[in-house]
Design an enzyme around this catalytic site. Structure first.
Site, PDB file in Angstrom:
ATOM      1  N   ASN A  50      14.677  38.262  11.140  1.00 57.32           N
ATOM      2  CA  ASN A  50      13.355  38.113  11.756  1.00 57.32           C
ATOM      3  C   ASN A  50      12.305  39.082  11.216  1.00 57.32           C
ATOM      4  OD1 ASN A  50      14.762  40.193  12.954  1.00 57.32           O
ATOM      5  ND2 ASN A  50      13.975  39.792  15.007  1.00 57.32           N
ATOM      6  N   GLU A  71      21.658  47.811  16.427  1.00 59.67           N
ATOM      7  CA  GLU A  71      20.443  47.253  17.033  1.00 59.67           C
ATOM      8  C   GLU A  71      20.732  45.783  17.280  1.00 59.67           C
ATOM      9  OE1 GLU A  71      17.948  48.718  18.127  1.00 59.67           O
ATOM     10  OE2 GLU A  71      17.931  50.656  17.124  1.00 59.67           O
ATOM     11  N   CYS A 127      14.087  40.550  18.947  1.00 56.60           N
ATOM     12  CA  CYS A 127      15.214  41.015  19.780  1.00 56.60           C
ATOM     13  C   CYS A 127      14.742  41.560  21.126  1.00 56.60           C
ATOM     14  CB  CYS A 127      15.970  42.092  19.026  1.00 56.60           C
ATOM     15  SG  CYS A 127      14.877  43.393  18.449  1.00 56.60           S
ATOM     16  N   GLU A 156      16.556  53.811  16.482  1.00 54.62           N
ATOM     17  CA  GLU A 156      15.747  53.845  15.275  1.00 54.62           C
ATOM     18  C   GLU A 156      14.396  54.438  15.660  1.00 54.62           C
ATOM     19  OE1 GLU A 156      16.205  49.705  13.746  1.00 54.62           O
ATOM     20  OE2 GLU A 156      17.630  50.644  12.376  1.00 54.62           O
TER      21      GLU A 156
END
Ligand code: NAD
Length: 487
Positions: free
Chosen positions: A152, A249, A283, A461
């Site tokens: 994505n 993630e 997400c 992150e």
């Protein structure tokens, strides 16, 4: 072919090919056109990438941190200067509208490189007084890291992983998603142009099997995956076998809670952004929108009205606000969820069907879709759909909505919309999610750590927190007197 790269992989400072690798196609999902054909990495390519990554890491870690930072900041400048070209490629790779990619992809990657470039020289340890003796700590690199991306945000994911890894003195081998292989190659080129040693950021292509080989390679010290929970479980287990560091993630089914005192237009903006941006393929999307019962119908009618005005079409056109899904297979998956939503009794308020903008009849388009009267047990309220499908649920009181918002295996994100800031902070404090907003949605500035709780992930992150996941502490005890010993 319109976007064919020079070769499939970028290893040790140059493009490399091994035609023995399985062929896979890159499709522009707005038209169905094959825009590139690549070969998955063979064992020979993987071994070359590992060997060159290990060599480069030693050279890189020996540089003064400020010099490492300078290379990252130069890479950020080059990315910004090529934003248009990189954004056009990202649009072809993903199908996302140029209106988005021009502001959200390469530029977010550049921000990340600039931020971690600035932090590289601040990775200090501490001194620990111990009476006569003392100890100190050093923050050392992990070594060779593997980054594995989802489809994505290919450029952003490559940079979000590379920037803290490189700032910490590591090298990285990046495997893009097989759906979107193109943009990471450009980032690899840019690192070389910015002065990084050959091999510091290698890109190898392939499907899950190539990722799996990288994860279990004995010379790899850390794995950072962006992907779904099922893939995360496999990758985490494979990394555990080698006691490797991980960042995961993963997916989400995040709640947006709209209280009756919220600014409704703002809350609708947040819900639309958190469900329809990138055609819903984010997400952290807030796909369970809990709206207070007293404002539900007002919220829904205005939401439907605003959703009807979304400009859907050719993602290369600057006016387009919503493009196709990344692939036809993803559209089928999303459609199956829509059918389940209908069958399980949710009320369809908008969308729910394919659309075919003129001239793009073969594209993977689907209308932005809204379901109301969704209940917690429906499949569409429990599983990550990864498409433009919003579920609106209603609630009566705060305790109830907190419990229901937390009633999921996921814990990536959450938001609260309310005019009562005390309530906003109180509710967010009780929500089990790693990345939260109050009266905002899906803003992920590089300064703010990003990541999930529960099944949504491990590690963070962005922000200073990311550096902790790319360095390890060495403690050094310094004796200043005679050695004590009982013998
Ligand atoms: P995916 O899990 O299918 O694939 C992700 C990557 O893992 C791909 O590169 C794939 O080739 C690789 N892979 C697959 N099997 C592997 C294995 N056994 N070993 C090693 N690598 C393997 O995910 P996707 O469909 O590409 O992306 C969508 C998912 O990603 C969604 O669940 C979404 O929520 C998640 N995502 C999370 C974040 C985040 O930051 N939390 C960001 C974007 C996407």
């Amino acid at each position: 072919m319109r976007a064919q790269p020079q070769a499939s992989h970028f290893v040790d400072g140059r493009y490399v090919e091994d035609t023995a690798g399985e062929v896979f196609e890159n499709v522009f999902s707005a038209t169905g056109e094959v825009i590139a054909k690549l070969h998955a990495a063979t064992d020979a390519i993987i071994e070359e990438a590992v060997a060159s990554g290990r060599r480069a890491q030693k050279e890189w870690a020996a540089l003064a941190p400020v010099e490492r930072g300078r290379v990252l900041r130069r890479a950020a400048d080059i990315i910004r200067s090529r934003n248009r070209e990189l954004s056009e490629l990202e649009t072809l790779d993903t199908g996302k509208p140029i209106q988005e990619t021009i502001v959200a992809d390469a530029s977010s990657g550049a921000d990340c490189l600039e931020y971690f470039g600035g932090l590289a020289a601040s990775l200090n340890g501490e001194t620990i007084p111990l009476g006569r003796d003392f100890a100190y700590t050093r923050r050392e690199p992990l070594g060779l890291c593997v980054g594995i991306g989802a489809w994505n945000y290919p450029t952003q994911i490559a940079c979000w992983k590379a920037a803290p890894a490189l700032a910490g003195g590591n090298a990285m081998i990046f495997k893009p998603s097989e759906m979107t292989p193109l943009c990471a190659l450009k980032i690899a080129e840019i690192f070389i142009e910015a002065g990084a040693p050959k091999g510091l950021f290698n890109v190898v292509q392939g499907l899950g099997a190539v990722g799996a080989k990288l994860v279990s390679h004995p010379a790899v010290d850390k794995v950072s995956l962006t992907g779904s929970v099922p893939t995360g479980s496999k990758v985490y287990a494979a990394a555990a076998a080698g006691i490797k560091h991980v960042t995961m993630e993963l997916g989400g089914k995040s709640p947006i809670i709209v209280f009756d005192d919220a600014d409704i237009e703002n809350a609708i903006s947040g819900a639309m952004l958190g469900n329809f941006y990138s055609t819903g393929q984010i997400c952290s999307n807030g796909t369970r929108v809990f709206v207070h019962r007293s404002i539900k119908e007002r919220f829904l009618s205005r939401l439907a009205e605003r959703t009807a005005s979304i400009v859907l079409g050719d993602p290369r056109n600057e006016e387009t606000q919503m493009g196709p899904l990344v692939s036809h297979a993803q559209r089928e998956k999303v459609e199956a969820y829509i059918e389940k939503g209908k069958a399980e009794g949710a009320r369809l308020v908008a969308g729910g069907e394919r659309v075919a903008p003129e001239g793009l009849e073969d594209g993977a388009f689907i209308a932005p879709t809204i379901f109301a009267d969704v209940t917690d047990d429906m499949t569409i309220a429990r599983e990550e759909i990864f498409g433009p499908v919003m579920c609106v649920l209603d609630f009566e009181d705060e305790d109830e909505v907190v419990e229901r918002a937390n009633g999921t295996e996921f814990g990536l994100s959450a938001a609260v919309y309310t005019a009562d800031l005390t309530r906003g902070h109180r509710v967010i404090g009780r929500i089990e999610a790693g990345t939260c907003w109050i009266n905002a949605y899906n803003l992920t500035p590089v300064e703010m750590p990003f990541g999930g709780m529960k099944m949504s992930g491990v590690g963070r992150e962005n922000g200073r927190a990311a550096l902790e996941h790319y360095t390890q502490i060495k403690s050094v005890y310094v004796g200043l007197g005679p050695q004590d010993a009982p013998y």
